[in-house]
Design a protein around this motif. Sequence first.
Motif, PDB file in Angstrom:
ATOM      1  N   ILE A 104       0.847  -1.201   0.000  1.00  0.00           N
ATOM      2  CA  ILE A 104       0.000   0.000   0.000  1.00  0.00           C
ATOM      3  C   ILE A 104       0.880   1.248   0.000  1.00  0.00           C
ATOM      4  O   ILE A 104       0.672   2.170  -0.795  1.00  0.00           O
ATOM      5  CB  ILE A 104      -0.962  -0.006   1.210  1.00  0.00           C
ATOM      6  N   LYS A 105       1.887   1.275   0.867  1.00  0.00           N
ATOM      7  CA  LYS A 105       2.804   2.427   0.923  1.00  0.00           C
ATOM      8  C   LYS A 105       3.495   2.643  -0.417  1.00  0.00           C
ATOM      9  O   LYS A 105       3.612   3.767  -0.896  1.00  0.00           O
ATOM     10  CB  LYS A 105       3.875   2.204   2.002  1.00  0.00           C
ATOM     11  N   LYS A 106       3.959   1.558  -1.012  1.00  0.00           N
ATOM     12  CA  LYS A 106       4.647   1.658  -2.305  1.00  0.00           C
ATOM     13  C   LYS A 106       3.704   2.200  -3.391  1.00  0.00           C
ATOM     14  O   LYS A 106       4.077   3.076  -4.164  1.00  0.00           O
ATOM     15  CB  LYS A 106       5.206   0.299  -2.736  1.00  0.00           C
ATOM     16  N   ALA A 107       2.493   1.671  -3.448  1.00  0.00           N
ATOM     17  CA  ALA A 107       1.531   2.108  -4.471  1.00  0.00           C
ATOM     18  C   ALA A 107       1.203   3.590  -4.307  1.00  0.00           C
ATOM     19  O   ALA A 107       1.156   4.333  -5.295  1.00  0.00           O
ATOM     20  CB  ALA A 107       0.261   1.268  -4.394  1.00  0.00           C
ATOM     21  N   LEU A 108       0.988   4.027  -3.070  1.00  0.00           N
ATOM     22  CA  LEU A 108       0.642   5.428  -2.829  1.00  0.00           C
ATOM     23  C   LEU A 108       1.786   6.371  -3.196  1.00  0.00           C
ATOM     24  O   LEU A 108       1.551   7.515  -3.569  1.00  0.00           O
ATOM     25  CB  LEU A 108       0.220   5.627  -1.373  1.00  0.00           C
ATOM     26  N   LYS A 109       3.038   5.895  -3.117  1.00  0.00           N
ATOM     27  CA  LYS A 109       4.201   6.720  -3.445  1.00  0.00           C
ATOM     28  C   LYS A 109       4.585   6.650  -4.924  1.00  0.00           C
ATOM     29  O   LYS A 109       5.197   7.567  -5.449  1.00  0.00           O
ATOM     30  CB  LYS A 109       5.412   6.286  -2.610  1.00  0.00           C
ATOM     31  N   ASN A 110       4.247   5.545  -5.581  1.00  0.00           N
ATOM     32  CA  ASN A 110       4.637   5.353  -6.979  1.00  0.00           C
ATOM     33  C   ASN A 110       3.889   6.292  -7.909  1.00  0.00           C
ATOM     34  O   ASN A 110       2.688   6.513  -7.737  1.00  0.00           O
ATOM     35  CB  ASN A 110       4.344   3.919  -7.440  1.00  0.00           C
ATOM     36  N   LYS A 111       4.584   6.784  -8.912  1.00  0.00           N
ATOM     37  CA  LYS A 111       3.939   7.596  -9.944  1.00  0.00           C
ATOM     38  C   LYS A 111       2.821   6.800 -10.617  1.00  0.00           C
ATOM     39  O   LYS A 111       1.773   7.332 -10.945  1.00  0.00           O
ATOM     40  CB  LYS A 111       4.988   8.037 -10.973  1.00  0.00           C
TER      41      LYS A 111
END
Length: 150
Positions: free
Chosen positions: A28-35
């Motif tokens: 979830i953290k990665k998805a929210l930060k990814n372009k």
Amino acid sequence: MIKKINNEIFYSNQKLPIIKKKQIDFLIKKALKNKSQKSRLCTHKNEKDKLHEMFVVHTKDYSVRPHYHLNKSESLYVLHGSANLLIFNNSGKITKKIQLGTLNSGKTVYYRIQQKVIHSLEIKSRYLVFHEVTIGPFKKKYTVYKNLKA
């Protein structure tokens, strides 16, 4: 242990992959930060495996382009959030709209879609977490994207 392929794709390098809240929170953290607004954790060994199992996160801002698969079906089970599964005919008209959600939501929690069925997801919650299963090996050329308005 997680092996990073890129900012969106991760593989479990455990002999017995076990997924807990910690791994889902990581995605979830990665998805929210990814372009791109998406991330996935693969529990299969590599893209050549015959069975692909993935835990996937798409944020509300991620657009799932209408597409179909030439040579495989896929299944999806919702773990968190909500979305609409959109099914299109060959002319690009939406023929079915199915509300997806978690078990307690009263909505559809699982689907299996056959090859050559044009489909898309419309994410309704801040993010959608789902378990996806399909056959491998993965080859981009077997996924056909359609320029349709969802």
